[in-house]
Scaffold this motif. Sequence first.
Motif, PDB file in Angstrom:
ATOM      1  N   GLN A 102     -43.784  -3.574  67.711  1.00 21.72           N
ATOM      2  CA  GLN A 102     -43.047  -3.843  66.481  1.00 21.72           C
ATOM      3  C   GLN A 102     -43.424  -2.868  65.371  1.00 21.72           C
ATOM      4  OE1 GLN A 102     -40.451  -6.109  66.610  1.00 21.72           O
ATOM      5  NE2 GLN A 102     -41.156  -5.865  68.700  1.00 21.72           N
ATOM      6  N   LEU A 103     -44.696  -2.510  65.301  1.00 26.63           N
ATOM      7  CA  LEU A 103     -45.128  -1.511  64.318  1.00 26.63           C
ATOM      8  C   LEU A 103     -44.456  -0.170  64.592  1.00 26.63           C
ATOM      9  CD1 LEU A 103     -46.961  -0.584  61.990  1.00 26.63           C
ATOM     10  CD2 LEU A 103     -48.742  -0.135  63.703  1.00 26.63           C
ATOM     11  N   LEU A 278     -44.507  -4.972  53.846  1.00 28.03           N
ATOM     12  CA  LEU A 278     -43.925  -6.124  53.152  1.00 28.03           C
ATOM     13  C   LEU A 278     -42.440  -6.261  53.467  1.00 28.03           C
ATOM     14  CD1 LEU A 278     -45.631  -5.904  49.641  1.00 28.03           C
ATOM     15  CD2 LEU A 278     -45.967  -7.680  51.374  1.00 28.03           C
ATOM     16  N   SER A 279     -41.730  -5.129  53.503  1.00 23.77           N
ATOM     17  CA  SER A 279     -40.295  -5.167  53.794  1.00 23.77           C
ATOM     18  C   SER A 279     -40.049  -5.654  55.218  1.00 23.77           C
ATOM     19  CB  SER A 279     -39.702  -3.773  53.594  1.00 23.77           C
ATOM     20  OG  SER A 279     -38.292  -3.797  53.686  1.00 23.77           O
ATOM     21  N   ALA A 280     -40.852  -5.142  56.172  1.00 15.68           N
ATOM     22  CA  ALA A 280     -40.726  -5.585  57.559  1.00 15.68           C
ATOM     23  C   ALA A 280     -41.084  -7.059  57.689  1.00 15.68           C
ATOM     24  CB  ALA A 280     -41.620  -4.730  58.458  1.00 15.68           C
ATOM     25  N   PHE A 281     -42.116  -7.483  56.973  1.00 13.56           N
ATOM     26  CA  PHE A 281     -42.523  -8.889  57.002  1.00 13.56           C
ATOM     27  C   PHE A 281     -41.399  -9.811  56.527  1.00 13.56           C
ATOM     28  CE2 PHE A 281     -43.821 -12.203  53.961  1.00 13.56           C
ATOM     29  CZ  PHE A 281     -44.295 -13.156  54.856  1.00 13.56           C
ATOM     30  N   ALA A 290     -37.817  -7.063  62.000  1.00 19.44           N
ATOM     31  CA  ALA A 290     -38.629  -6.182  61.161  1.00 19.44           C
ATOM     32  C   ALA A 290     -37.992  -4.810  60.983  1.00 19.44           C
ATOM     33  CB  ALA A 290     -40.028  -6.037  61.762  1.00 19.44           C
ATOM     34  N   ILE A 291     -37.267  -4.332  61.987  1.00 20.79           N
ATOM     35  CA  ILE A 291     -36.730  -2.975  61.907  1.00 20.79           C
ATOM     36  C   ILE A 291     -35.737  -2.823  60.758  1.00 20.79           C
ATOM     37  CG2 ILE A 291     -37.037  -2.564  64.366  1.00 20.79           C
ATOM     38  CD1 ILE A 291     -34.003  -2.826  64.673  1.00 20.79           C
ATOM     39  N   PHE A 292     -35.023  -3.896  60.409  1.00 20.95           N
ATOM     40  CA  PHE A 292     -34.062  -3.786  59.319  1.00 20.95           C
ATOM     41  C   PHE A 292     -34.769  -3.686  57.973  1.00 20.95           C
ATOM     42  CE2 PHE A 292     -31.628  -5.814  62.727  1.00 20.95           C
ATOM     43  CZ  PHE A 292     -30.631  -4.864  62.857  1.00 20.95           C
ATOM     44  N   LEU A 323     -43.931   4.355  69.393  1.00 26.60           N
ATOM     45  CA  LEU A 323     -42.604   3.957  69.866  1.00 26.60           C
ATOM     46  C   LEU A 323     -42.554   3.679  71.373  1.00 26.60           C
ATOM     47  CD1 LEU A 323     -39.928   3.351  68.546  1.00 26.60           C
ATOM     48  CD2 LEU A 323     -39.204   5.691  69.018  1.00 26.60           C
ATOM     49  N   PRO A 324     -43.242   4.465  72.218  1.00 28.28           N
ATOM     50  CA  PRO A 324     -43.242   4.125  73.651  1.00 28.28           C
ATOM     51  C   PRO A 324     -43.770   2.724  73.948  1.00 28.28           C
ATOM     52  CG  PRO A 324     -43.972   6.383  73.367  1.00 28.28           C
ATOM     53  CD  PRO A 324     -43.859   5.786  71.988  1.00 28.28           C
TER      54      PRO A 324
END
Length: 458
Positions: A102-103, A278-281, A290-292, A323-324
């Motif tokens: 997710q990160l 914070l935005s992902a949270f 989270a990606i949005f 990413l992998p």
Amino acid sequence: MQQSLWGELGRVLTPHGPAVQSAVSFTPSDYSVHFFLQIAVILVTCRVVGLLGRTLFRQPQVVGEMIAGVVLGPSLFGLFAPDLQAAIFPKETSNVLYVGAQLGVGLYMFLVGLTLRLDHVRSKARAAGAVSAAGIAVPFMLAAVITPWLLTIDGLFTAGVGRGSATLFLGACIALTAFPMLARIINERGLANTSLGTLSLTAGAFDDAASWCVLAVVLATFGAGPGVAVIAIVGALLYAGFMLMWGRRLLVPLGRFVEAEGGISMTVLAIVLALFSLSAFLMDAIGIHAIFGGFLLGACMPRGLIALEIKRKVEPLVVVLLLPMFFTYSGLNTRMDMVNSVQLLLTALAILLVSVIAKFGACWAAARLAGEDHRTALGIGALMNARGLMELIIINIGLQKGIIGPTLFAMLVLMAIVTTVMAGPLFELVYGRQARARGDLAALDEANGPSTAMAPAE
């Protein structure tokens, strides 16, 4: 002594904690040992499969990484070496890999938003809206047509799933565009600063957001309650409105400070990463994804030196290392041996055909009606048709929540892989080759594409 030494080496990948409910538990050091081994295996596999994909099939690196994730899962590695696969990727460590995944995908989408050409978004707003609307409406229409038939086949949807919920879920799966995959294909094909790339990325973002909102509605019908859907949809609209109206203005001083300093300091980078987190949270907490949150913050960040510095410092680690992990985590939950009869194979092919018609055909037609020329519209349709591992995320949720069964899950995985693999070659066939011949796009490097790095934002 020698026997004792070999015995200790053999227990390296076994849990060392106290027994919990008759099973030996994992200690913190056990998680650490597995994590570093997993990272090494993931990186080597992604590079090897990516190289083979580029050399033999002219697929971008991202497609190779998606396939590598499936290769490392039970579909291939677990099929031929189940004990070794289970030793390297035990279920107990999946949560650690999930967080890293997710990160990685969240940071990558932040970088994609940072690259987004807002002038192209404004100039192509009408076309992007049309493509997005068609890419949502037609899949749900065709899902309504085929869902009654799919409900008659045992094992596809779980018992108790009604026609309405099944239609909404299937429609969301077909309407989904591989947003992270689409972003990487656009960057690797030299489209990051083109109006076609921006239009496709913007429409893909709208489609995915709509699909996640529909998924929230479906989950609400399965015991989560209507509050889940309300929080997801209203929360996303409020946050997006705040960021677009006030967030961009609040971030301007940060960009000016970097310009005045002539570079980005560690403190400023820490502030940016904290804002990303914070935005992902917020997006994750309200039930979207989270990606949005990462993408929206990136789109609202100031352009200029701060954007270039962030990409220079963050992008290599994200693309190569983090990413992998996202692709591998999804691949570990994928089984391709569930479609094991002629009837099921034909059903899978029917779902694939409907998905291609619904997405490729609808987006092509909408782009033409919005004023794009024939080849550009075909290129948009080819890109929007890719599903990628965003599809795997949503169908994993459907499987975990008891909406679909393992067989339909496998069919949708097959659809995701085929539509993603065909995206690059189909795009080159209908648009890329002629555009490069005219000089509209950079020449395509057979190994890495025009550039494996993000194109600079203006």
